[in-house]
Scaffold this active site. Structure first.
Site, PDB file in Angstrom:
ATOM      1  N   SER A 181       0.794  -1.227   0.000  1.00  0.00           N
ATOM      2  CA  SER A 181       0.000   0.000   0.000  1.00  0.00           C
ATOM      3  C   SER A 181       0.831   1.284   0.000  1.00  0.00           C
ATOM      4  CB  SER A 181      -0.948  -0.005   1.192  1.00  0.00           C
ATOM      5  OG  SER A 181      -0.216  -0.104   2.388  1.00  0.00           O
ATOM      6  N   HIS A 209      -5.701  -4.194  -1.308  1.00  0.00           N
ATOM      7  CA  HIS A 209      -5.661  -3.089  -2.283  1.00  0.00           C
ATOM      8  C   HIS A 209      -5.750  -3.593  -3.719  1.00  0.00           C
ATOM      9  CE1 HIS A 209      -4.864   0.466   0.227  1.00  0.00           C
ATOM     10  NE2 HIS A 209      -4.269  -0.393   1.036  1.00  0.00           N
ATOM     11  N   LYS A 240     -12.228  -1.286   1.516  1.00  0.00           N
ATOM     12  CA  LYS A 240     -11.503  -0.430   0.569  1.00  0.00           C
ATOM     13  C   LYS A 240     -12.324  -0.276  -0.707  1.00  0.00           C
ATOM     14  CE  LYS A 240      -7.280  -0.766   2.972  1.00  0.00           C
ATOM     15  NZ  LYS A 240      -6.438  -1.766   3.570  1.00  0.00           N
TER      16      LYS A 240
HETATM   17  C1  LIG Z   1      -6.221  -2.123   4.974  1.00  0.00           C
HETATM   18  C2  LIG Z   1      -5.593  -3.443   5.034  1.00  0.00           C
HETATM   19  C3  LIG Z   1      -6.044  -4.420   5.927  1.00  0.00           C
HETATM   20  C4  LIG Z   1      -7.114  -4.143   6.939  1.00  0.00           C
HETATM   21  O1  LIG Z   1      -8.385  -4.177   6.390  1.00  0.00           O
HETATM   22  P1  LIG Z   1      -9.613  -3.678   7.267  1.00  0.00           P
HETATM   23  O2  LIG Z   1     -10.787  -4.326   6.614  1.00  0.00           O
HETATM   24  O3  LIG Z   1      -9.641  -2.197   7.194  1.00  0.00           O
HETATM   25  O4  LIG Z   1      -9.397  -4.199   8.651  1.00  0.00           O
HETATM   26  C5  LIG Z   1      -5.454  -5.658   5.900  1.00  0.00           C
HETATM   27  N1  LIG Z   1      -4.435  -5.925   5.031  1.00  0.00           N
HETATM   28  C6  LIG Z   1      -3.978  -5.011   4.168  1.00  0.00           C
HETATM   29  C7  LIG Z   1      -2.875  -5.370   3.229  1.00  0.00           C
HETATM   30  C8  LIG Z   1      -4.531  -3.732   4.141  1.00  0.00           C
HETATM   31  O5  LIG Z   1      -4.061  -2.826   3.288  1.00  0.00           O
END
Ligand SMILES: *Cc1c(COP(=O)(O)O)cnc(C)c1O
Length: 392
Positions: A181, A209, A240
């Site tokens: 990310s 992502h 996301k």
């Molecule tokens: C944002 C993210 C998470 C967490 O996801 P949530 O549903 O917000 O808890 C887990 N792994 C990665 C790689 C992320 O970018």
């Protein structure tokens, strides 16, 4: 204050190091433009890739499900019975991801905490990319398995580490983020898969992502590499690109069934609510019907990145809509971020310790909800501040 003085000390410490996070308050729905601290600003830092967070279809479905099911699931699924809407979402997710099955959790973070300790424990080994997300790291720690970190996206180093350690352990798990990310680069899943086959490792990728972004119609990184049905576990988030909240694991049925028996956040914490589930179902339905939003996201991404390069910015090695504007110097980055905010653009400065020292950047997130004129507005402001601060 006595026993809590350590908190004061640590907060002081964070402030001195410039690491104390100031959290801004958003006073409007999510979208290309949002109101922050009383001002309209262009939102260039949300994960709302497809604009689903305030999408009429999702809101409509959420209202429908509130009327039909109420607002809470009322218990942990294994104790008081799972609700049919949770199963409906899981079926939809499996259909979308083209996997045998899917199981949902309260968040992507929970999905990692549930999955890793269920699969490996003492006497087992995890090979983990050194830049993996915090929730993967915590899941690995909770499992009590040996953690062997390999160099970022480096399959030669991965193989070397496997050869050095494999005979000392029982089960072997390889786990990686799909899209990283902070840089927007992607894991070489095809090569990781080959190595995993060779040494009989379980494979797990966190596609937080990647889904809604990569692969046919946003089906994710596994689809992008043509590995559907081959990779053992795809972890996903519904917060996301899907715009709501929740997490899931998609993959072989034997694994998702097992997680219903052994995934601790599944067993000991209540599931997400009917309106959350409803909105997620509507998001998946929208993606199953059409790839229009995914196409728009990529059109925006390509346009914006091309123009940023022409203007003269270094935008790193991203191959996704994540656009790091590399400024390297911490102070310069903080100043840039402040100035660009004054110009009406909400964009996050990312500095040490989130990224290594000397790798500071402003991370821009492109969304399908941006209009071309929004992107042009941002390009103009970046050019202005870039010249002012002699970055370009
Ligand atoms: C944002 C993210 C998470 C967490 O996801 P949530 O549903 O917000 O808890 C887990 N792994 C990665 C790689 C992320 O970018």
């Amino acid at each position: 204050m006595g026993k809590l003085k350590f908190i004061e000390d640590d907060i002081k410490n964070l402030k001195e190091q410039g690491l104390f996070v100031h959290i801004r308050t958003i006073e409007s729905p999510q979208g290309a433009w949002i109101q922050v601290d009383g001002r309209k600003v262009l939102n260039m830092c949300s994960n709302n890739y497809l604009g689903f967070a305030n999408h009429p279809k999702l809101k409509e479905r959420a209202k429908e499900y509130i009327e039909k099911w109420g607002v809470g699931p009322a218990a942990v699924r294994t104790i008081a019975g799972t609700c049919s809407y949770h199963l409906e979402l899981e079926k939809k997710l499996a259909e979308f991801k083209e996997t045998e099955s899917a199981v949902t959790f309260q968040s992507g973070f929970c999905a990692n905490l549930a999955t890793i300790p269920a699969l490996v424990g003492r006497g087992d080994v995890i090979y983990s990319d050194e830049l993996n997300h915090a929730s993967i790291i915590d899941g690995c720690r909770l499992s009590r398995a040996e953690i062997v970190r390999y160099k970022h996206c480096d399959v030669e180093d991965l193989e070397k580490k496997i050869l050095e350690t494999k005979d000392k352990f029982n089960k072997k798990l390889i786990v990686t983020d799909g899209v990283f990310s902070m840089d927007g680069d992607i894991a070489p899943l095809d090569k990781i898969y080959e190595i995993a086959e060779k040494y009989e490792c379980i494979t797990m990728v966190d596609d937080a992502h990647g889904e809604g972004v990569l692969g046919k119609g946003g089906r994710g990184i596994v689809h992008h590499f043509g590995l559907t049905g081959k990779f053992d576990i795809e972890v996903g988030t519904l917060s996301k690109a899907f715009g709501v909240v929740g997490g899931y694991v998609a993959g072989k049925k034997i694994i998702t069934d097992y997680l219903r028996q052994r995934g601790r956040p599944f067993l000991f914490s209540s599931a997400v609510t009917p309106p959350d589930v409803a909105a997620c179902i509507a998001a998946v339905d929208t993606l199953l019907e059409s790839d229009e939003l995914v196409k728009k996201l990529w059109e925006n991404t390509e346009y914006f990145k091309k123009r940023m390069k022409e203007i003269g910015f270094d935008i790193g090695k991203s191959v996704t809509p994540i656009t790091p504007v590399m400024l390297y110097d911490e102070k310069l980055t903080q100043e840039f971020s402040k100035k660009i905010y004054e110009e009406g653009i909400f964009a996050t400065a990312i500095v040490y310790p989130t990224v290594p020292k000397g790798q500071a950047r402003i991370r821009l997130m492109i969304s399908a909800s941006h209009k071309k004129e929004d992107l042009d507005f941002a390009l103009g402001k970046f050019e202005k501040i870039g010249k002012e601060l002699k970055v370009i």
